[in-house]
Design a protein around this motif. Structure first.
Motif, short mmCIF file in Angstrom:
data_model
loop_
_atom_site.label_atom_id
_atom_site.label_comp_id
_atom_site.label_asym_id
_atom_site.label_seq_id
_atom_site.Cartn_x
_atom_site.Cartn_y
_atom_site.Cartn_z
N UNK A 151 51.31 25.69 35.36
CA UNK A 151 51.72 24.50 36.15
C UNK A 151 52.59 24.77 37.48
N UNK A 152 53.78 25.81 37.00
CA UNK A 152 54.63 26.22 38.05
C UNK A 152 54.08 27.24 39.00
N UNK A 153 53.15 27.86 38.46
CA UNK A 153 52.38 28.84 39.59
C UNK A 153 51.54 28.08 40.66
N UNK A 154 50.84 27.02 39.95
CA UNK A 154 50.08 25.89 40.82
C UNK A 154 50.71 25.56 41.83
N UNK A 155 52.14 25.02 41.36
CA UNK A 155 52.97 24.17 42.41
C UNK A 155 53.58 25.10 43.51
N UNK A 156 53.85 26.45 43.11
CA UNK A 156 54.15 27.32 44.01
C UNK A 156 52.94 27.78 44.97
#
Length: 207
Positions: free
Chosen positions: A6-11
């Motif tokens: 999820x963090x990667x997707x947001x970035x």
């Protein structure tokens, strides 16, 4: 790496991660090993985790400035520059209305009711607000100060410079994204030696 999906997707979607918008992820990104792992995954995409000069916000940057990267950066830079002057004017308006000594920074809180009460009692601030709200960045069509204020704050929130913790409470927290805006101002002034606006020396003095 799955737990960081999820963090990667947001970035990858272009979000800015700071202690205001996501304190948990912000602290995770302060771990060098995690950043190294993320960069290993991102390298085939020509991306890497970067942070502002003061370390208050994380975002993705390009590893190599190839033709595609330059094109994307050019578009992002132009979009940011177009919003630069109205954003600086808004920051100065808040600074003067609230009696602040320095420029807004990440973590600062703005109560909409307090800001509104200060503006409506000052004719000069009312006029500046009206001029600012009519800017194409904010697109306010109202001639009422309270509606102009709400529209301006709504747009700045949409742009990621403000965070509203509670939808039913009209107070906002300045996010770390504002630090990148300030860095852009300094880059234009110091590196490129380009004046921000010959008619707005007060804005330059904010920094």
């Amino acid at each position: 790496m799955i737990e960081n999906g999820p963090l990667l997707e947001r970035l990858l979607e272009g979000e800015f991660i700071c202690a205001v918008t996501d304190e948990h992820s912000f602290h995770k990104l302060q771990k060098p090993q995690l950043v190294e792992d993320l960069n290993h995954f991102l390298r085939p995409l020509n991306r890497r985790v970067a942070k502002s000069e003061d370390g208050s916000v994380y975002f993705l940057a390009y590893c190599d400035l190839n033709q595609h990267a330059r094109h994307q950066l050019s578009q992002q830079f132009n979009a940011t520059v177009q919003s630069l002057l109205p954003m600086l004017e808004w920051m100065q308006l808040v600074q003067e209305a609230m009696g602040r000594d320095g420029a807004l920074g990440a973590g600062d809180t703005i109560k909409l009711q307090d800001f509104e009460s200060k503006v409506v009692d000052n004719q000069s601030l009312i006029q500046r607000l009206a001029h600012l709200s009519n800017d194409k960045l904010f697109k306010s069509t109202s001639d009422k100060s309270d509606m102009q204020i709400k529209q301006v704050f709504k747009r700045i929130k949409e742009l990621g410079y403000l965070y509203q913790p509670h939808k039913d409470r009209l107070f906002y927290i300045v996010t770390g994204k504002v630090e990148q805006l300030i860095e852009l101002v300094r880059f234009i002034k110091d590196e490129e030696n380009v004046p921000i606006d010959d008619d707005a020396p007060e804005q330059e003095a904010m920094f």
